[in-house]
Design a protein around this motif. Sequence first.
Motif, PDB file in Angstrom:
ATOM      1  N   ASN A  78       0.820  -1.209   0.000  1.00 18.85           N
ATOM      2  CA  ASN A  78       0.000   0.000   0.000  1.00 18.85           C
ATOM      3  C   ASN A  78       0.857   1.263   0.000  1.00 18.85           C
ATOM      4  N   ILE A  79       1.975   1.238   0.719  1.00 17.99           N
ATOM      5  CA  ILE A  79       2.887   2.388   0.698  1.00 17.99           C
ATOM      6  C   ILE A  79       3.430   2.590  -0.719  1.00 17.99           C
ATOM      7  N   GLN A  80       3.816   1.488  -1.361  1.00 19.19           N
ATOM      8  CA  GLN A  80       4.287   1.585  -2.747  1.00 19.19           C
ATOM      9  C   GLN A  80       3.209   2.181  -3.643  1.00 19.19           C
ATOM     10  N   PHE A  81       2.007   1.658  -3.519  1.00 19.02           N
ATOM     11  CA  PHE A  81       0.879   2.120  -4.333  1.00 19.02           C
ATOM     12  C   PHE A  81       0.616   3.610  -4.123  1.00 19.02           C
ATOM     13  N   LEU A  82       0.715   4.079  -2.892  1.00 15.36           N
ATOM     14  CA  LEU A  82       0.440   5.486  -2.592  1.00 15.36           C
ATOM     15  C   LEU A  82       1.579   6.405  -3.005  1.00 15.36           C
ATOM     16  N   LEU A  83       2.792   5.881  -3.081  1.00 14.38           N
ATOM     17  CA  LEU A  83       3.942   6.705  -3.478  1.00 14.38           C
ATOM     18  C   LEU A  83       4.126   6.785  -4.995  1.00 14.38           C
ATOM     19  N   PHE A  84       3.665   5.786  -5.719  1.00 13.91           N
ATOM     20  CA  PHE A  84       3.881   5.761  -7.165  1.00 13.91           C
ATOM     21  C   PHE A  84       3.369   7.009  -7.885  1.00 13.91           C
ATOM     22  N   PRO A  85       2.213   7.569  -7.521  1.00 17.17           N
ATOM     23  CA  PRO A  85       1.744   8.780  -8.223  1.00 17.17           C
ATOM     24  C   PRO A  85       2.665   9.992  -8.079  1.00 17.17           C
ATOM     25  N   PHE A  86       3.631   9.925  -7.174  1.00 23.88           N
ATOM     26  CA  PHE A  86       4.563  11.031  -6.990  1.00 23.88           C
ATOM     27  C   PHE A  86       5.905  10.757  -7.670  1.00 23.88           C
ATOM     28  N   SER A  87       5.956   9.719  -8.517  1.00 24.46           N
ATOM     29  CA  SER A  87       7.237   9.314  -9.106  1.00 24.46           C
ATOM     30  C   SER A  87       7.851  10.399  -9.977  1.00 24.46           C
ATOM     31  N   SER A  88       7.032  11.136 -10.711  1.00 23.84           N
ATOM     32  CA  SER A  88       7.578  12.205 -11.564  1.00 23.84           C
ATOM     33  C   SER A  88       8.208  13.308 -10.725  1.00 23.84           C
ATOM     34  N   GLN A  89       7.556  13.644  -9.610  1.00 27.63           N
ATOM     35  CA  GLN A  89       8.111  14.676  -8.731  1.00 27.63           C
ATOM     36  C   GLN A  89       9.365  14.186  -8.007  1.00 27.63           C
ATOM     37  N   LEU A  90       9.373  12.919  -7.619  1.00 26.98           N
ATOM     38  CA  LEU A  90      10.528  12.378  -6.909  1.00 26.98           C
ATOM     39  C   LEU A  90      11.719  12.191  -7.830  1.00 26.98           C
ATOM     40  N   GLY A  91      11.446  11.851  -9.086  1.00 27.73           N
ATOM     41  CA  GLY A  91      12.517  11.636 -10.037  1.00 27.73           C
ATOM     42  C   GLY A  91      13.149  10.269  -9.897  1.00 27.73           C
ATOM     43  N   ASN A  92      14.143  10.037 -10.742  1.00 23.50           N
ATOM     44  CA  ASN A  92      14.799   8.736 -10.810  1.00 23.50           C
ATOM     45  C   ASN A  92      16.311   8.930 -10.828  1.00 23.50           C
ATOM     46  N   TRP A 188      -1.906  -5.641  17.329  1.00 18.97           N
ATOM     47  CA  TRP A 188      -1.338  -5.534  15.994  1.00 18.97           C
ATOM     48  C   TRP A 188      -2.183  -6.288  14.965  1.00 18.97           C
ATOM     49  N   VAL A 189      -2.852  -7.352  15.389  1.00 22.11           N
ATOM     50  CA  VAL A 189      -3.756  -8.057  14.480  1.00 22.11           C
ATOM     51  C   VAL A 189      -4.887  -7.133  14.052  1.00 22.11           C
ATOM     52  N   LEU A 190      -5.436  -6.405  15.014  1.00 17.98           N
ATOM     53  CA  LEU A 190      -6.517  -5.466  14.707  1.00 17.98           C
ATOM     54  C   LEU A 190      -6.036  -4.338  13.795  1.00 17.98           C
ATOM     55  N   CYS A 191      -4.779  -3.915  13.967  1.00 22.96           N
ATOM     56  CA  CYS A 191      -4.216  -2.872  13.109  1.00 22.96           C
ATOM     57  C   CYS A 191      -3.993  -3.384  11.678  1.00 22.96           C
ATOM     58  N   THR A 192      -3.756  -4.671  11.565  1.00 21.89           N
ATOM     59  CA  THR A 192      -3.442  -5.249  10.258  1.00 21.89           C
ATOM     60  C   THR A 192      -4.682  -5.416   9.393  1.00 21.89           C
ATOM     61  N   VAL A 193      -5.826  -5.650   9.990  1.00 18.19           N
ATOM     62  CA  VAL A 193      -7.048  -5.943   9.235  1.00 18.19           C
ATOM     63  C   VAL A 193      -7.385  -4.862   8.208  1.00 18.19           C
ATOM     64  N   PRO A 194      -7.461  -3.565   8.585  1.00 15.62           N
ATOM     65  CA  PRO A 194      -7.774  -2.553   7.564  1.00 15.62           C
ATOM     66  C   PRO A 194      -6.711  -2.440   6.487  1.00 15.62           C
ATOM     67  N   VAL A 195      -5.465  -2.732   6.829  1.00 16.48           N
ATOM     68  CA  VAL A 195      -4.388  -2.702   5.835  1.00 16.48           C
ATOM     69  C   VAL A 195      -4.629  -3.756   4.762  1.00 16.48           C
ATOM     70  N   VAL A 196      -5.003  -4.956   5.197  1.00 14.82           N
ATOM     71  CA  VAL A 196      -5.272  -6.042   4.253  1.00 14.82           C
ATOM     72  C   VAL A 196      -6.484  -5.715   3.387  1.00 14.82           C
ATOM     73  N   ILE A 197      -7.521  -5.169   4.001  1.00 14.13           N
ATOM     74  CA  ILE A 197      -8.729  -4.811   3.249  1.00 14.13           C
ATOM     75  C   ILE A 197      -8.405  -3.784   2.174  1.00 14.13           C
ATOM     76  N   PHE A 198      -7.585  -2.778   2.533  1.00 14.47           N
ATOM     77  CA  PHE A 198      -7.207  -1.751   1.558  1.00 14.47           C
ATOM     78  C   PHE A 198      -6.435  -2.377   0.394  1.00 14.47           C
ATOM     79  N   SER A 199      -5.520  -3.285   0.704  1.00 11.48           N
ATOM     80  CA  SER A 199      -4.729  -3.943  -0.347  1.00 11.48           C
ATOM     81  C   SER A 199      -5.622  -4.672  -1.339  1.00 11.48           C
TER      82      SER A 199
END
Length: 545
Positions: A78-92, A188-199
């Motif tokens: 999810n972090i990767q997915f959320l960061l990808f739209p900023f790839s042009s600004q971040l550069g390579n 931590w199990v409870l914290c993980t559930v919404p992360v999995v759902i979002f994925s």
Amino acid sequence: MVCYDLAKAVAIIYLASVYSVLSQLALAPVYGSTPARLYHQALCSTAVLAGYVLGSRSSLISHKGRQFLPTLAFLIPNIQFLLFPFSSQLGNPTGPLLTELLTIAPLIFLSAAASSTVLKPLNLQHYGAIISELIPPIGGLLFFNLAQTTAQSAIPLHLDSALFITSFGLQVGLAVLYTVVVPQRLFWVLCTVPVVIFSLRANVHMPFAYTTARLNSTLQEVNYSLVDRQESLTGYISVLDNMQVGFRAMRCDHSLLGGHWTHLPSGYNPRVSDPIYAVFTMLESVRLVEPENNGLVKKDTESNALVIGLGIGTTPAALIQHGIHTTIVEIDPIVYKFALQYFQFPRNHTAIIDNAVTFVETAQRQTQQYDYIVHDVFTGGVEPVDLFTLEFMQGLYALLKDDGIVAINYAGDLSLPGAGLIVRTIRSVFPQCRIFRENNGLEKSDTDPLGFTNMVIFCKKSSTAPLTFRAPNEDDYLGSQSREAYMYPQHEIDPKVFDAAYDTTDQQILQAGKTRMIEAYHMKNAIGHWNIMRGVLPAKVWENF
């Protein structure tokens, strides 16, 4: 109990090493495989060593971090997915570095710290302070690198379109394994559930029907539509339609393997499709090279051709249409599948799905020879080094008939020494060559006289007469306006341009096992190509795959 602790410590590091490979595969479609790995190995090694050293000294890092590990493993896609739209600004290559600093680096660090904690019951202090301090980090790093190397070779061979055989799906699968190896507390199990759902619900890189529909709605904002996609041996392969201008293209990671126009004028029906890249029609000029000493021109139906690298099949499709018996060698089965399925590549050919190096070695032993050889293997901003070595060129020489012609496409920054190294290698094997670029190059400055472009090198075996081209006729064009405009080579490059004046090394030719010099220039080529591709297709197309 000791064996159990050791096995658990090894399992944690193994999961981290495999996850590091998946991180690279996930970044490649957005940044290209070569720039994505520029800092990767140094980052991973630092994280492993720091995790073992600090984890053995801090219970806060080792115990608390261990609890967070499975959640972080689920969170990374999810972090990767959320960061990808900023790839042009971040550069390579800043983008992949920052992404891995926020994702795989913490995972490896905490995995190493957890592994160091698991190893404490082994009581290595009994063997001396030096052994207890050095064995865990050094042993952990060596095992991490070994497991990573094995995974790098194995994983691409088994990628598919099914959920848990994709790079993003496998990341979720590894996160599940983390929960088995490192059990969590309820919090931590409870914290993980919404992360999995979002994925599973929102991440468009998961290959579900509804995520693909969501992806297409995003692409349609910039007038593109996804036809099909699948991860494979050479990377992420997809087929895209441009709905505004009217073309279809095949993508591999952050590069285009080719494309053809789909919106044609009324009454215009070429016998083969018009490619969006004119350079691919130039390769067909192998047929136009005049025979030695005014000899008879061999009929197409009596000729055979070998094409190394398929893409969408522009050049081999034209050769087949001319009646030439054509063999194609393509390493990626999905590229071949998509060329047949979505680009009308004709089926009356011989297909070899194999590594070209292996094929050429085998064909030499079988004394197979060809009238024409087309060598076109560019992908991802760099050329496969093994296919440009002296040994490989000598193999092509052996496969070429005495009056045969070879055409070799090279894409890159022609002002870099690597281009000169490849040209000199080719000319050391083939005595008569002429070099043409796809455009006139007038847009380049004095400080960058050649720049990033495609060039085609035409060569023949015989050195008794210069290499010349006959004038093309209507039959050569196959009713294609693109071929009429661009097929005949026009913008010739003087071979002297690639001599030592443009080189900074004494290395004159590229030999197998001695490719380090050219690999050093791959990064510049890859980043230059990345910038070009961001102008060819909108950023949203590259970021949403």
